[in-house]
Design a protein around this motif. Structure first.
Motif, PDB file in Angstrom:
ATOM      1  N   PHE A  35      -2.579  36.327  -7.763  1.00  0.00           N
ATOM      2  CA  PHE A  35      -2.508  35.218  -7.698  1.00  0.00           C
ATOM      3  C   PHE A  35      -1.675  34.311  -8.678  1.00  0.00           C
ATOM      4  O   PHE A  35      -1.003  33.309  -7.982  1.00  0.00           O
ATOM      5  CB  PHE A  35      -3.920  34.666  -7.718  1.00  0.00           C
ATOM      6  N   SER A  36      -1.608  34.657  -9.830  1.00  0.00           N
ATOM      7  CA  SER A  36      -0.935  34.026 -10.779  1.00  0.00           C
ATOM      8  C   SER A  36       0.752  34.267 -10.705  1.00  0.00           C
ATOM      9  O   SER A  36       1.081  35.406 -10.359  1.00  0.00           O
ATOM     10  CB  SER A  36      -1.288  34.389 -12.225  1.00  0.00           C
ATOM     11  N   ALA A  37       1.367  33.315 -10.888  1.00  0.00           N
ATOM     12  CA  ALA A  37       2.834  33.294 -10.989  1.00  0.00           C
ATOM     13  C   ALA A  37       3.264  34.210 -12.164  1.00  0.00           C
ATOM     14  O   ALA A  37       4.339  35.053 -11.776  1.00  0.00           O
ATOM     15  CB  ALA A  37       3.481  31.970 -11.024  1.00  0.00           C
ATOM     16  N   SER A  38       2.443  34.413 -13.197  1.00  0.00           N
ATOM     17  CA  SER A  38       2.892  35.229 -14.114  1.00  0.00           C
ATOM     18  C   SER A  38       1.931  36.323 -14.296  1.00  0.00           C
ATOM     19  O   SER A  38       0.766  36.076 -14.749  1.00  0.00           O
ATOM     20  CB  SER A  38       2.824  34.565 -15.628  1.00  0.00           C
ATOM     21  N   THR A  39       1.938  37.481 -13.707  1.00  0.00           N
ATOM     22  CA  THR A  39       0.966  38.543 -13.863  1.00  0.00           C
ATOM     23  C   THR A  39       0.614  38.994 -15.231  1.00  0.00           C
ATOM     24  O   THR A  39      -0.362  39.386 -15.532  1.00  0.00           O
ATOM     25  CB  THR A  39       1.611  39.812 -12.968  1.00  0.00           C
ATOM     26  N   GLY A  40       1.747  38.916 -16.007  1.00  0.00           N
ATOM     27  CA  GLY A  40       1.350  39.301 -17.288  1.00  0.00           C
ATOM     28  C   GLY A  40       0.526  38.738 -18.244  1.00  0.00           C
ATOM     29  O   GLY A  40      -0.383  39.040 -18.812  1.00  0.00           O
ATOM     30  N   LEU A  41       0.642  37.232 -17.975  1.00  0.00           N
ATOM     31  CA  LEU A  41      -0.199  36.142 -18.545  1.00  0.00           C
ATOM     32  C   LEU A  41      -1.582  36.600 -17.848  1.00  0.00           C
ATOM     33  O   LEU A  41      -2.423  36.660 -18.908  1.00  0.00           O
ATOM     34  CB  LEU A  41       0.096  34.729 -18.160  1.00  0.00           C
ATOM     35  N   ALA A  42      -1.811  36.667 -16.785  1.00  0.00           N
ATOM     36  CA  ALA A  42      -3.147  37.085 -16.240  1.00  0.00           C
ATOM     37  C   ALA A  42      -3.656  38.443 -16.854  1.00  0.00           C
ATOM     38  O   ALA A  42      -4.823  38.388 -17.195  1.00  0.00           O
ATOM     39  CB  ALA A  42      -2.925  37.224 -14.768  1.00  0.00           C
TER      40      ALA A  42
END
Length: 264
Positions: A35-42
């Protein structure tokens, strides 16, 4: 009356802990659904919050076991609320372990709940109190790796598998380090009641430096290699493929960019 109050006060689950669990749930869903634009941040938020939850459960296990072993003062100290801010050393218990995950990708043992050991009688009880914390990490590792050893990965997104693999690595490394018979670590607490008074007195001054010494040894490449070989062997035994925890770490460090060697 005093005893009843001591035993039953301070047991409601802390809103702080519930908030951390909520972050873990929401970010876990974000990793699963991309869902997040930044998978790494998630991944970073999911693994960090799950790691903090495991640290809280680790300390809770110490406290709960101490309560049932005779230290009725535990309830009044807030340890049974799972609130990380109630620990004797919140910096050592939460902040430093999170920092070491960020810097080195290692499950550094957490810190401390204050247990009034003079209230507890029986060597087995003292040993069990010390063992309860790292045993929680063992259970957490088993839970994280369940989809792997149950062969239930169909439909599980690759990045979520990486995140679980990295989280499992943190739990296994924390369990191993905690069970080392080094002064200041839980492993020493397990064997300490069985040592002579003379040996305990001789070892006592070194307790504050045990964790520092272990961490220093892990900076030695040969020791570090042997340690992570052991962690990797355990993870393989639990069905986690070699490379999955490393990919999880690469996604966790989102500031370094999306890892090309780990397909989503």
């Amino acid at each position: 009356m005093t005893t009843a109050t001591s035993r039953h006060s301070g047991r409601g689950i802390s809103p702080v802990f519930l908030g951390i669990v909520a972050v873990m749930a929401v970010t876990g869903w974000a990793v699963w659904t991309e869902f997040s634009a930044s998978t790494g941040l998630a991944v970073f938020l999911f693994v960090t919050s799950a790691w903090v939850v495991s640290l809280c459960l680790h300390e809770y296990a110490h406290a709960r076991t101490a309560l049932h072993s005779g230290d009725i003062s535990i309830g009044t100290k807030g340890y049974l609320t799972l609130n990380p801010l109630a620990y004797t050393h919140a910096l050592l218990s939460i902040v430093l372990p999170v920092l070491f995950v960020i810097m080195g990708g290692i499950g550094l043992p957490g810190g401390a709940v204050f247990i009034e050991r003079n209230r507890i009688h029986g060597r087995w009880k003292h040993s069990l109190i010390s063992a309860a914390g790292p045993l929680t990490n063992v259970l957490f590792a088993v839970a994280c790796t369940a989809p792997f050893w149950l062969d239930a990965l169909d439909g599980v997104p690759p990045v979520f598998q990486y995140a679980l693999g990295f989280l499992a690595l943190l739990q296994v490394s924390a369990a191993i380090l905690n069970f080392l018979p080094v002064p200041g670590l839980d492993g020493y607490g397990v064997i300490e009641p069985w040592l002579s008074y003379k040996i305990r007195r001789q070892v006592e001054p070194f307790a504050p430096f045990g964790l520092i010494a272990v961490f220093g040894l892990l900076w030695i490449p040969e020791v570090n290699g042997l340690f992570f070989d052991a962690v990797d062997a355990i993870l393989r035994g639990l069905g986690v493929e070699t490379g999955f925890p490393g990919c999880g770490l690469d996604y966790y460090r989102f500031w370094q960019g999306t890892p090309e060697a780990c397909p989503a």
